[in-house]
Design an enzyme around this catalytic site. Structure first.
Site, short mmCIF file in Angstrom:
data_model
loop_
_atom_site.label_atom_id
_atom_site.label_comp_id
_atom_site.label_asym_id
_atom_site.label_seq_id
_atom_site.Cartn_x
_atom_site.Cartn_y
_atom_site.Cartn_z
N ASP A 209 39.27 9.74 13.40
CA ASP A 209 39.51 11.25 13.21
C ASP A 209 41.59 11.41 13.03
O ASP A 209 41.68 10.26 13.09
CB ASP A 209 39.87 12.77 14.34
CG ASP A 209 40.39 11.92 15.76
OD1 ASP A 209 41.50 11.88 15.27
OD2 ASP A 209 40.02 11.17 16.47
N ASP A 211 44.76 12.05 12.95
CA ASP A 211 45.81 12.76 14.20
C ASP A 211 46.03 13.76 13.08
O ASP A 211 47.06 13.87 12.52
CB ASP A 211 45.99 12.15 15.01
CG ASP A 211 46.64 11.95 16.32
OD1 ASP A 211 45.10 12.10 17.02
OD2 ASP A 211 47.62 12.05 16.95
#
Length: 268
Positions: A209, A211
């Site tokens: 991902d 952040d």
């Protein structure tokens, strides 16, 4: 089959510690080993199989059903048990968030630096005596080289946070301003415990991902992290197998940090 071993029984010289979503590495025919340690049980069973003609130990960092949260992991037991069965080198695949937009989901990075932002974790085996391990470069150079397969990013700073919550947007932006590139919850104290045991160690970080501070309006959700890791698990396992095949044999002198030092405890 599960076998209980006594300390000093040699089973494997290289190990893989699997992170979130990386709960198995071998088939059902792998031998399962139970190790008793002075620090309690390991986070999961250790299985031993063959990779590239080498005996390899596998330990699921969070347990086979993700029973252990990052701040409650039995880090000391895990590393102690691996050394007990003869392990000298450890590859540590892990899920990470990216603090830079160029490292998007699916990117694999072999970091070269670590920043500890955890709190309250026991991070040493040496509770007495003047033992201070060298940790300027926290990861084994030889093992990093073995992990740098085609398409893998070479270098980066991984900041390790306490968890289990994800970072606030302000924290994420602060980390990025420091020049740090990855954020993770389990890389410390695992790395320093490996160094204290004179184990070669390197993480292999899979970005799951971007952040919270990378893009306004977005944040990190655990369900998305696990989904991204699962999507990439087979290529990651293949990469780890390739790294094992490239890893050097025998002891690594650069990770022998206790030469000339009298230790307060006997290492396994």
């Amino acid at each position: 089959m599960t076998t209980a071993l006594t300390p000093g029984h040699h089973r494997a010289d290289i190990a893989v510690i699997g992170g979130s979503g990386f709960y198995s590495f071998f088939g059902d025919d792998a031998e399962s080993i139970r190790i008793d340690t002075p620090y309690g049980p390991t986070s999961g069973p250790i299985t031993v199989g063959d990779v590239a003609g080498r005996p390899v130990a596998f330990l699921p960092r969070h347990g086979v059903a993700h029973e252990h949260a990052p701040h409650t992991l039995p880090y000391r037991a895990n590393m102690w048990a691996l050394r007990t069965i003869g392990v000298q080198r450890v590859f540590a695949p892990c899920a990470v968030g990216s603090l830079v937009p160029e490292f998007g989901p699916g990117t694999v990075v072999v970091p070269d630096q670590l920043v500890d932002r955890t709190a309250g974790r026991v991070q040493t085996y040496f509770d007495k005596g003047g033992v201070h391990v060298e940790f300027a470069d926290p990861y084994c150079g030889d093992l990093r080289d073995a992990a740098l397969q085609d398409g893998v990013v070479d270098g980066g700073t991984m900041v390790v946070v306490e968890g289990p919550r994800f970072s606030t947007r302000a924290e994420s932006q602060w980390f990025a301003r420091q020049g740090w590139t990855l954020v993770n919850m389990t890389g410390h104290p695992e790395a320093v415990l490996a160094r204290e045991l004179e184990l070669c160690y390197t993480p292999i970080a899979l970005v799951t991902d971007l952040d919270a501070g990378i893009e306004a309006g977005q944040g990190v959700r655990a369900v998305d992290v696990f989904a991204e890791f699962q999507k990439n698990i087979e290529p990651l396992k293949a990469l780890v197998r390739g790294a094992i095949g490239s890893a050097l044999m025998g002891p690594c002198e650069s990770c022998r940090v206790h030469n000339g030092v009298e230790l307060p405890i006997e290492l396994p």
